[in-house]
Structures are given as C-alpha cells and as structure tokens.
Design an enzyme around this catalytic site. Structure first.
Site, PDB file in Angstrom:
ATOM      1  N   GLY A 254     -68.269 -10.034 -29.222  1.00  0.00           N
ATOM      2  CA  GLY A 254     -69.337 -10.890 -28.688  1.00  0.00           C
ATOM      3  C   GLY A 254     -70.713 -10.336 -29.002  1.00  0.00           C
ATOM      4  O   GLY A 254     -71.637 -11.085 -29.341  1.00  0.00           O
ATOM      5  N   ASP A 255     -70.844  -9.020 -28.907  1.00  0.00           N
ATOM      6  CA  ASP A 255     -72.126  -8.367 -29.223  1.00  0.00           C
ATOM      7  C   ASP A 255     -72.443  -8.498 -30.707  1.00  0.00           C
ATOM      8  O   ASP A 255     -73.599  -8.707 -31.098  1.00  0.00           O
ATOM      9  CB  ASP A 255     -72.076  -6.892 -28.834  1.00  0.00           C
ATOM     10  CG  ASP A 255     -71.658  -6.698 -27.392  1.00  0.00           C
ATOM     11  OD1 ASP A 255     -72.042  -7.528 -26.551  1.00  0.00           O
ATOM     12  OD2 ASP A 255     -70.938  -5.723 -27.111  1.00  0.00           O
TER      13      ASP A 255
END
Length: 311
Positions: A254-255
């Site tokens: 996600g990052d």
C-alpha cells in the site's frame, strides 16, 4: 521534477525475523534478521527514492531507538529532517515462516505530547516554505497527539497550494478528511470501517467513493488486494488490475502504491498514468522480499501489463 515531502508521525525500527517451524511458547531461532527504519511514510520515501524522485522525509523520532532510526535512514540515502524528542521511538517485529500463511507481527505503540507536535508543526511549515509540491502523510499517530493532527498539516499545505495525499485509518482518517486532502487511499476494509458499511460488490465501493468526492476531497483511491484498485476523481472512475504474479511479501505494498502515485504526480503524468504506476509499484513490492521496496527490472516488466479501464 517536483519535490515530495513524506510525513511519518509514528515511525519505527522494523525488525524482521525469518524462522522455520515456529513454535508458540518455545524457543525459536532466527535464520535471518533485518533491522530497518520503518513506518508507512518511510516505506513511501524509500520507494520514491528508488524511483529517482526528489524526496525529503520528516516526522517525529526520539530516544536511542530514534537515533538508530535516523542512522538507518541515512544509510539508505534518504534525505531527512526529523524533530528529535525524548520519547523513545517504537520497535515493530514481523516474524515470517514460509510454512505459515501470513506474517506474525508485534507492534509497539509510542508516546508523544501536544508540545512535541507544536514544535513539529513549526518545522513542517519551515520545510513547506522552503519549496515542496506534494506531501504524503502516512500511518498512525503517536499517543498523546490529537486525532486532528493531519488536519493541521493538510490545511498548512493547502494554504500554499501543495497537494496532500493522506494514507491513514480510523479516527485520524475520519478527522483528516475534514480538511479535504487532494487524495485519500483507504483499502476496502478501512473504507468499510470508515463508513460503517459492508460492501458486497465493486459498485458499492465506487458509490461510496463518489459520496466522499462530493464532500470536497478531490480523489479517492481504494486498494482491493488481489483485485487491484479503483480511483475515483471528480470526473472519472478507473479500475486498475495487475497480472497474476508470484507474491512474496505484501507488507508495504500500500505504501509503495502511494509512492508510485506521488512520483507520477511529481513528473506531471496524467492521473490515469499515475494510477498505473501506483499499482505497478504496489505489485512490484509484493514480488520482492523486502518491505517498502521495488526492483526496477520487475517494475519495467510489470508496468505495461497493468490494465487501467474507465468505468
């Protein structure tokens, strides 16, 4: 190329243990160990740095762990300007056993004060005024800092015409949305928690994202795990999917997605091409062992295989 600032208000030393035949309640010996500067914003920073972006990382660190954190960040070649306090930066442990599905994690919490945050805001404003085009605020908040912390940061960025990408969850996401950031990136579960809804199909996710757009937030990107992601803007809805790949480690994907989006924006790419790069970076991260990292050869191969469709 535009300058990107990442904000990590609750960073950590990430410790990763690789073990075999983990047994609860018994002695387990590691086969491999890694210690890295961690926190969602640091993962974002690392990937943007690997992409060749103009990146500066900031946030709040403290104590001996904080000094180790900064030394690790410097060793990674990531430019940084953190507020140092007396409170000890946390340590987070991930245990990986190839015979056990999923990753066992032990996550510490860390303390802060409203006075620390006031000092950080002064530093943050100084950094913004030195020339920043995009801000990525990622992750949880230190205990003792109000849930409206991101609101302050978003509003200061907006005063200066700076795009703010917010990636957090729970109360800090709910409060942060009140300041109308440029983009938010919940996953489906976080969006369900935020709205109190349980989604049965993609249309319901899209409709909820559109409702959020109507409140004044410009873009909503929802990650859907193996089903890709959607991006809802004021004008359009995009669905992005990736090919079947060998997944090694989804932590930090996600990052990495946020990093791809921010880097694309810094290069003045169109929003759909930023979305493509975002999904490509998230997918690439999942295909390598390291957390919050990409392999350029894999990224080069994966990017043209990402399918972006207008819904």
């Amino acid at each position: 190329m535009k300058k990107i600032l990442t904000v990590t208000l609750n960073p950590a030393i990430d410790v990763r243990y690789n073990v075999e035949n983990m047994r609860v309640g018994e002695v387990n010996r590691t086969k491999h160990i890694e210690k890295n500067a961690g926190g969602k914003g640091i993962n974002v920073s690392r990937v943007i740095n690997q992409l060749g972006g103009d990146i500066l990382a900031t946030g709040i660190v403290g104590g001996f762990t904080g000094k180790l954190f900064l030394s690790k960040l410097n060793a990674d070649g990531i430019k940084n300007n953190f507020l140092e306090t007396e409170y000890e930066t946390r340590t987070c442990i991930a245990v990986i056993d190839k015979d056990i599905k999923g990753i066992t994690e032990f996550l510490e919490s860390a303390e802060g004060t409203t006075e620390d945050f006031k000092k950080f805001v002064e530093k943050y404003i100084s950094i913004l005024d030195s020339g920043v085009d995009i801000v990525c605020g990622s992750g949880s908040l230190l205990k003792g800092i109000g849930t409206d912390a991101y609101n302050v940061l978003i509003e200061e960025a907006k005063k200066r015409g700076i795009k703010f990408i917010l990636d957090t969850s729970g109360d800090s996401l709910k409060k942060g949305m009140e300041a109308k950031p440029f983009l938010i990136k919940p996953n489906q579960e976080e969006l369900e928690d935020l709205t109190g809804k349980k989604f049965n199909n993609l249309s319901e996710v899209v409709d909820t994202a559109k409702e959020i757009i109507n409140t004044g937030i410009e873009n909503v990107m929802v990650t859907l795990g193996g089903d890709g992601a959607i991006l809802v803007t004021k004008e359009k809805v995009y669905k992005g999917t990736f090919p079947k790949v060998e997944i090694k480690n989804t932590v930090g994907s996600g990052d990495s997605t946020i990093a791809g989006m921010a880097y694309g924006l810094s290069m003045d790419k169109s929003i759909d091409e930023c979305f493509r790069l975002a999904i490509a970076c998230g997918t690439t991260n999942a295909m390598v062992d390291s957390t919050g990292s990409i392999d350029h050869e894999i990224l080069k191969d994966i990017t043209p295989k990402i399918v972006i469709e207008e819904m």
